[in-house]
Write an enzyme that holds these catalytic residues in place. Sequence first.
Site, PDB file in Angstrom:
ATOM      1  N   LYS A   1       0.874  -1.126   0.021  1.00  0.00           N
ATOM      2  CA  LYS A   1      -0.020  -0.054   0.287  1.00  0.00           C
ATOM      3  C   LYS A   1       0.911   1.371  -0.021  1.00  0.00           C
ATOM      4  CE  LYS A   1      -3.540   2.275   2.492  1.00  0.00           C
ATOM      5  NZ  LYS A   1      -4.564   2.178   3.747  1.00  0.00           N
TER       6      LYS A   1
ATOM      7  N   LYS B   1      -2.331  -1.611  -3.836  1.00  0.00           N
ATOM      8  CA  LYS B   1      -2.998  -0.411  -3.850  1.00  0.00           C
ATOM      9  C   LYS B   1      -2.114   0.911  -3.852  1.00  0.00           C
ATOM     10  CE  LYS B   1      -6.029   1.823  -0.536  1.00  0.00           C
ATOM     11  NZ  LYS B   1      -6.647   1.898   0.808  1.00  0.00           N
TER      12      LYS B   1
HETATM   13  C1  PBG Z   1      -7.194   3.219   5.340  1.00  0.00           C
HETATM   14  C2  PBG Z   1      -7.735   2.999   3.856  1.00  0.00           C
HETATM   15  C3  PBG Z   1      -7.520   4.229   2.976  1.00  0.00           C
HETATM   16  C4  PBG Z   1      -8.010   3.743   1.773  1.00  0.00           C
HETATM   17  C5  PBG Z   1      -8.465   2.511   2.129  1.00  0.00           C
HETATM   18  N1  PBG Z   1      -8.136   2.149   3.295  1.00  0.00           N
HETATM   19  C6  PBG Z   1      -7.035   5.393   3.222  1.00  0.00           C
HETATM   20  C7  PBG Z   1      -5.643   5.784   3.435  1.00  0.00           C
HETATM   21  O1  PBG Z   1      -4.925   4.710   3.330  1.00  0.00           O
HETATM   22  O2  PBG Z   1      -4.965   6.985   3.539  1.00  0.00           O
HETATM   23  C8  PBG Z   1      -8.182   4.492   0.669  1.00  0.00           C
HETATM   24  C9  PBG Z   1      -9.146   3.952  -0.335  1.00  0.00           C
HETATM   25  C10 PBG Z   1      -9.554   5.000  -1.411  1.00  0.00           C
HETATM   26  O3  PBG Z   1      -8.724   5.919  -1.651  1.00  0.00           O
HETATM   27  O4  PBG Z   1     -10.322   4.636  -2.401  1.00  0.00           O
HETATM   28  N2  PBG Z   1      -8.204   2.949   6.108  1.00  0.00           N
END
Ligand code: PBG
Length: 331
Positions: free
Chosen positions: A204, A256
């Site tokens: 991520k 992601k």
């Molecule tokens: C963290 C989380 C995020 C997203 C999904 N889970 C935000 C981040 O890490 O800042 C982002 C998903 C998206 O942008 O569609 N809880």
Amino acid sequence: MADAPSGSGFPLVRPRRLRRTPAVRRLVAETRLHPAELILPLFVREGAAEPIPVSSMPGVVQHTRDTLRKAAHDAVAAGVGGLMLFGIPAVKDACGTAGTDPDGILQVALRDVAAEVGGDAVIMSDLCLDEFTDHGHCGVLREDGSVDNDATLERYAEMALAQAEAGADMLGPSGMMDGQVGYVRRALDAAGYQDTAILAYSAKYASGFYGPFREAVESTLQGDRMTYQQDPANADESIREVLLDIEEGADMVMVKPAMAYLDIVRRIADLVHVPVAAYQVSGEYAMVEAAAAHGWIDRDRVIMETLTSIRRAGASSILTYWAVEAARKLR
Ligand code: PBG
């Protein structure tokens, strides 16, 4: 390459023959999308009387408990394979209490959705504190404002139990704390939740593409997540993170965002033998919707093209805000 017998120089080998008709293109397509591979992220807002539109994500709302149930039902009817729930509490605090409260909005929503469509789609929940903390970070903070990894793990373990108890089939630890998958796995097993699966947000990245999501969860975050999410410059680091998560018990792993990281999806899909998911995040959705609203791109075509490219890169499941629409188109 050989010339034609006449020596005309025209090609003997003509790749265009396999592109000539819709039927032949269909026959030889290397990548196919199926509704069952799509996972729909859903937001539910505590205390909402009406669905609240997320302005930077046209078509996406913060659901009420009632509209969430209906949305879950519609997704299942369209054949969507999974639902990933995000809760937005009425009150946020420093340690994200609402995230572990059995009556917290996410737990309540999981119970609602499990009662509505349990067994018909995989019910998943985001396992992270950022929706619940008043500072917007994914963990608890030390006095100097830095995120305390190991104190956060304890909160994640509590959260995992609350979500499993509420009926989640699969938990998505997304906070990028070191050791989070193993810590959560052990806590689940010790409490008798051996059957609750883990979809690890393994690779991520600290991404600007999460912008609209911050609006969707009413995040107050100042600054960034560079000390825990990955640097967009790095690829090998993803391999390390994914292998660690698998060692710690991840059932599935995730990359992601998706579109700017398809090279990572490909490398991981080639390397590991667990299912690989990719998350087409809020900013990817917003970009396409915004350009389409200007008439600059063909929205429907681009949606299917992005999803196909994520599958082609090797993802076996895709989290996408277009899951229901795409699933309907594919049926
Ligand atoms: C963290 C989380 C995020 C997203 C999904 N889970 C935000 C981040 O890490 O800042 C982002 C998903 C998206 O942008 O569609 N809880």
